[in-house]
Write an enzyme that holds these catalytic residues in place. Structure first.
Site, short mmCIF file in Angstrom:
data_model
loop_
_atom_site.label_atom_id
_atom_site.label_comp_id
_atom_site.label_asym_id
_atom_site.label_seq_id
_atom_site.Cartn_x
_atom_site.Cartn_y
_atom_site.Cartn_z
N GLU A 23 0.95 -1.31 -0.12
CA GLU A 23 0.12 -0.10 -0.02
C GLU A 23 0.84 1.34 -0.02
O GLU A 23 0.32 2.29 -0.79
CB GLU A 23 -1.08 0.17 1.28
CG GLU A 23 -2.26 -1.14 1.07
CD GLU A 23 -2.00 -2.42 1.35
OE1 GLU A 23 -0.56 -2.76 1.67
OE2 GLU A 23 -2.71 -3.42 1.33
N HIS A 46 -10.48 -5.61 9.14
CA HIS A 46 -11.01 -5.34 8.17
C HIS A 46 -12.44 -4.57 8.32
O HIS A 46 -13.26 -4.51 7.30
CB HIS A 46 -11.44 -6.80 7.17
CG HIS A 46 -10.25 -7.37 6.43
ND1 HIS A 46 -9.26 -8.14 7.33
CD2 HIS A 46 -9.97 -7.41 5.38
CE1 HIS A 46 -8.43 -8.75 6.57
NE2 HIS A 46 -8.69 -8.33 5.28
#
Lengths: 324, 323
Positions: free
Chosen positions: A57, A126
C-alpha cells in the site's frame, strides 16, 4: 443503478475523456476489482492505465503521487481502510504537504479511494472507519460517498481536482440499487439535506445514512419530525448547512459508525459548540461505534455499532432525559 | 577529462562546499535554524550525478543543497530559503530540507527517509507511459536502504522495467549508526543485484561518478529497466548541526579527507598539465562572489507576511469550491 456502477461510470468517463487518468491498486485490473468497481476498465483502457499492483500500500499511494508529479491523474484504490494505514506516510507526509512545503510549486492531483466500515463479520482488521485520521490533516480533502449520485458526481470532481482527495466508500453499499442523477457544476463540499424536518437535526454520513433513514420512520411514529443531513465532506465540513439546521431545530444528534472517542462526531460537536451553542436546547447527542475493536461474531459485531433500533431508543431516552 | 568538464566539476563542487560552509557560519550566527544537513565531503556525488543525469526527473533526500545547485537551482534562492525568507525557493516554508523546482524537474527535498523512492517509481512509470526516454533519478543514503519503501521500490521498478536510476550514496552512517551494525551488507549493491544491473563508483572521485552514471544511463534510455549505482563517500560534518560525532574516529575521517574530491580533482588536473593553479584561483574568486551575493540576497530579503502561512494548502480552484 448500483452504487458500485456509479463509481465505475465516473472512473470510466474520466478515463475516456482524459488519457492522463490512470487507476492503480490490488486486483483492479485482470481480477476486475475486489468490489467490482473497476470491472471492465482493463479491457477498455489496457493494463498500462489500469494497473495491477503488488500488495504494497505504501507503494500504491507513493507511486500514485509520483505519477501525479509527472502529470498523470492517478486514482489509487486501497482494498480496505485498514490497509491504508500502511500508506499513511505517503498520504500524510507527502501528498498532503508537497504543495505547501514547496511554496505552492508542486501539484498533486490524486484520489485515494477506499472502502471501510463494518461489513459482514470481517473482524477487527477489515472493519474499521478511520476517517478522522484523514479528516484531521491539513492539505487533504476527505469526501464520503453514501449514495450513487454523490459517488458519481463527487468522484468525477475529485479526479479533476488538483489536490489530494481521500474518497471514502462503504463495503455494504457496493451492491445497493440506488437513484442516480448527473449534476452540473457539482460542489462536493456541500452537505445534503436528505429529509427536511423541524424538531431535530440528525447529522450522519456513509452507510449510517440508511440506518438513520430507517430510524426516522419510527421517530415519525413517535411524533418527531427529524431533519436528516448527510455531511458528505468531512474535510472541510459544511458547518453553514449544519448551523442553519440547528438554528431551526435547536437540537442535534450525530450518528456515526466510527469509534466514539476521537471519532468524527467529536470534531463536529466541537464546531457546533463554536458556532451554534446559543441555538441549542440540549447537549448534542452522539450515537457512535463503541470503543472496542470490531468483533467477528455477528451478534457481537452489531452490538458495537449504531443500528436503527439503537438510534431510536437513544434519541427517545435523550429527549426524555433533557425534557425536550 | 577535458578543460570544460574540469571547470564545470570544480566550479560546482567548490560552489557547493563554500555555500555550505557559509550556511554553517550563518547557522552559528542564528540566521539559519531548524535542521541543516551538510553535504561537505560528498560533493563529487552531487555534482557528478547531476552533470551526467542532466535530463529527466530528480527525487532526492534532505541533504540536497549541493545537488540542487548542481541541477541548476540558484544559490541565492536556496540561501534565502535557509534564511526563511519570502524570496526563498519554497517561499520560506520548506527550509533546508525541502527545496523544490519543477521547472528543473527537481522534486524535493524529502525528509522522510526512503519516502521519496515510491514517488520516484511512480514518476518513472508515468515517464515510460509518456514515452520519455530520460527517466528518473533517485538518490538516497545507506540508511534508506534498510527501509521497507526501498525494498518495495526496487521490486516494483524491476517488475515493471521502469526507467529509474537508484543512486545509493553510501556514507556509512545513518545519523550515528554504522551500516554494518544494522545491515548484512556494507556493499549496498548486494541488496539490489537480483533485481537490476548494479554499478559501483568511487564517491570521492567526481569523474568516476560522472562516467558511471553516463554508462548506467544508457540502460535506462534504451528502455531496459532500472539500474542501481552505489557510491561510497563520506561526510565530514555531522549528520546535522547537532551531531557531536561520538560514533566515529578522527583516523577514519582522515582517510577520507585525504581523498577530498575537490582537492584531488585540482591536483589531478594540474598534474596532467591541463590547467594551472591560477586557473583554479580564478574559479575560486568567482565562487566567492556568487556566495557573497547569495548571502547578501538572503540577508536583505524580506520575511514572508503572516498570511503566507495560510497560502498553498490547496490550489485556487479547490479553495474557491470550499469557500
Amino acid at each position: 443503478m448500483l452504487y458500485r456502477e456509479a463509481l465505475n461510470k465516473a472512473i470510466d468517463e474520466c478515463m475516456e475523456n482524459d488519457e492522463s487518468v490512470v487507476i492503480l491498486g490490488e486486483d483492479v485490473g485482470r481480477y476486475g476489482g475486489s468490489y467490482r468497481v473497476t470491472e471492465g476498465l482493463i479491457s477498455k483502457y489496457g493494463e498500462k492505465r489500469v494497473i495491477d499492483t503488488p500488495i504494497a500500500e505504501l507503494s500504491i499511494v507513493g507511486n500514485a503521487i509520483g505519477m501525479a508529479i509527472a502529470g498523470l491523474r492517478p486514482i489509487a484504490e486501497i482494498m480496505t481502510v485498514n490497509f491504508s494505514l500502511l500508506a499513511m506516510d505517503q498520504i500524510i507526509n507527502h501528498a498532503s504537504k508537497l504543495r505547501y512545503m514547496s511554496g505552492g510549486k508542486m501539484t498533486i492531483p490524486l484520489v485515494v479511494r477506499m472502502p471501510g466500515g463494518v461489513s459482514r463479520q470481517l473482524a477487527a482488521q477489515h472493519s474499521e472507519s478511520y476517517e478522522t485520521l484523514y479528516a484531521s490533516i491539513p492539505g487533504l480533502i476527505v469526501l464520503t460517498a453514501s449514495n450513487a449520485t454523490y459517488a458519481y458526481n463527487a468522484l468525477k470532481w475529485a479526479i479533476k481536482s488538483n489536490d489530494p482527495v481521500i474518497f471514502l466508500e462503504h463495503e455494504l453499499l457496493y451492491p445497493m440499487e440506488m437513484d442516480f442523477k448527473e449534476v452540473k457544476d457539482f460542489n462536493p463540499f456541500r452537505a445534503e439535506i436528505v429529509k427536511e424536518g423541524k424538531d431535530l437535526t440528525i447529522l450522519t454520513y456513509l452507510k449510517m445514512r440508511y440506518d438513520v433513514i430507517e430510524a426516522e420512520k419510527e421517530l415519525k411514529k413517535a411524533g418527531i419530525d427529524a431533519e436528516i443531513i448527510d455531511l458528505n465532506s468531512l474535510r472541510p465540513l459544511d458547518i453553514d448547512t449544519i448551523a442553519k439546521s440547528i438554528k431551526k431545530t435547536k437540537k442535534c444528534v450525530i450518528v456515526e459508525e466510527d469509534h466514539k472517542t476521537g471519532g468524527m462526531g467529536a470534531e463536529v460537536v466541537s464546531q457546533i459548540m463554536e458556532n451554534c451553542f446559543y441555538d441549542l436546547d440540549a447537549p448534542v447527542l452522539r450515537i457512535a461505534g463503541e470503543d472496542v475493536p470490531i468483533p467477528y461474531n455477528r451478534k457481537l459485531e452489531l452490538s458495537t455499532i449504531p443500528t436503527p433500533d439503537k438510534i431510536v431508543s437513544k434519541i427517545l431516552d435523550w429527549k426524555a432525559k433533557n425534557g425536550i | 577529462m577535458n578543460r570544460a568538464r574540469i571547470e564545470k566539476f570544480y566550479y560546482l563542487m567548490k560552489l557547493g562546499r563554500e555555500f555550505e560552509l557559509k550556511a554553517k557560519e550563518h547557522y552559528m550566527l542564528g540566521d539559519i535554524a531548524g535542521f541543516l544537513h551538510l553535504d561537505i565531503g560528498q560533493e563529487a556525488v552531487s555534482v557528478g550525478t547531476m552533470q551526467a543525469f542532466d535530463k529527466g526527473d530528480v527525487f532526492t533526500h534532505y541533504r540536497e543543497h549541493v545537488l540542487a545547485i548542481a541541477r541548476g537551482m540558484e544559490p541565492k534562492k536556496i540561501m534565502a530559503e535557509l534564511f526563511g525568507k519570502k524570496t526563498g525557493i519554497s517561499k520560506g516554508k520548506g527550509g533546508s530540507m525541502h527545496l523544490f523546482e519543477p521547472r528543473l524537474n527537481f522534486y524535493g527535498g524529502d525528509a522522510i527517509v526512503a519516502g521519496h523512492l515510491p514517488m520516484a517509481v511512480g514518476c518513472a512509470y508515468a515517464r515510460k507511459l509518456q514515452n520519455e526516454k530520460a527517466g528518473v533519478f533517485a538518490i538516497f543514503g545507506d540508511g534508506a536502504s534498510n527501509a521497507g519503501a526501498f525494498f518495495e521500490s526496487i521490486n516494483i521498478a524491476s517488475a515493471w522495467k521502469l526507467p529509474l536510476m537508484f543512486f545509493a550514496e553510501n556514507n556509512y552512517y545513518a545519523i550515528g549508526t554504522h551500516i554494518s551494525w544494522v545491515s548484512p551488507f556494507v556493499d549496498l549493491k548486494e541488496k539490489a543485484r537480483n533485481y537490476m544491473p548494479t554499478f559501483t563508483c568511487d564517491g570521492m572521485d567526481v569523474c568516476d561518478v560522472y562516467n558511471t552514471v553516463i554508462k548506467a544511463k544508457e540502460i535506462i534510455e534504451n528502455g531496459l529497466g532500472p539500474v542501481f549505482i552505489e557510491a561510497k563517500t563520506y561526510r565530514y560534518e555531522g549528520h546535522s548541526m547537532s551531531d557531536a560525532g561520538k560514533y566515529r574516529s578522527e583516523e577514519e575521517m582522515e582517510i577520507f579527507k585525504r581523498k577530498d574530491p575537490i582537492e584531488n580533482l585540482k591536483k589531478k588536473a594540474i598534474k596532467l598539465g591541463l590547467v594551472d593553479e591560477e586557473y583554479f584561483n580564478a574559479l575560486d574568486a568567482k565562487v566567492e562572489q556568487v556566495i557573497n551575493e547569495a548571502v547578501e540576497f538572503a540577508a536583505n530579503s524580506p520575511e514572508p507576511e503572516i498570511e503566507e502561512a495560510f497560502e498553498d494548502v490547496f490550489c485556487k480552484e479547490c479553495e474557491n469550491a470550499i469557500s
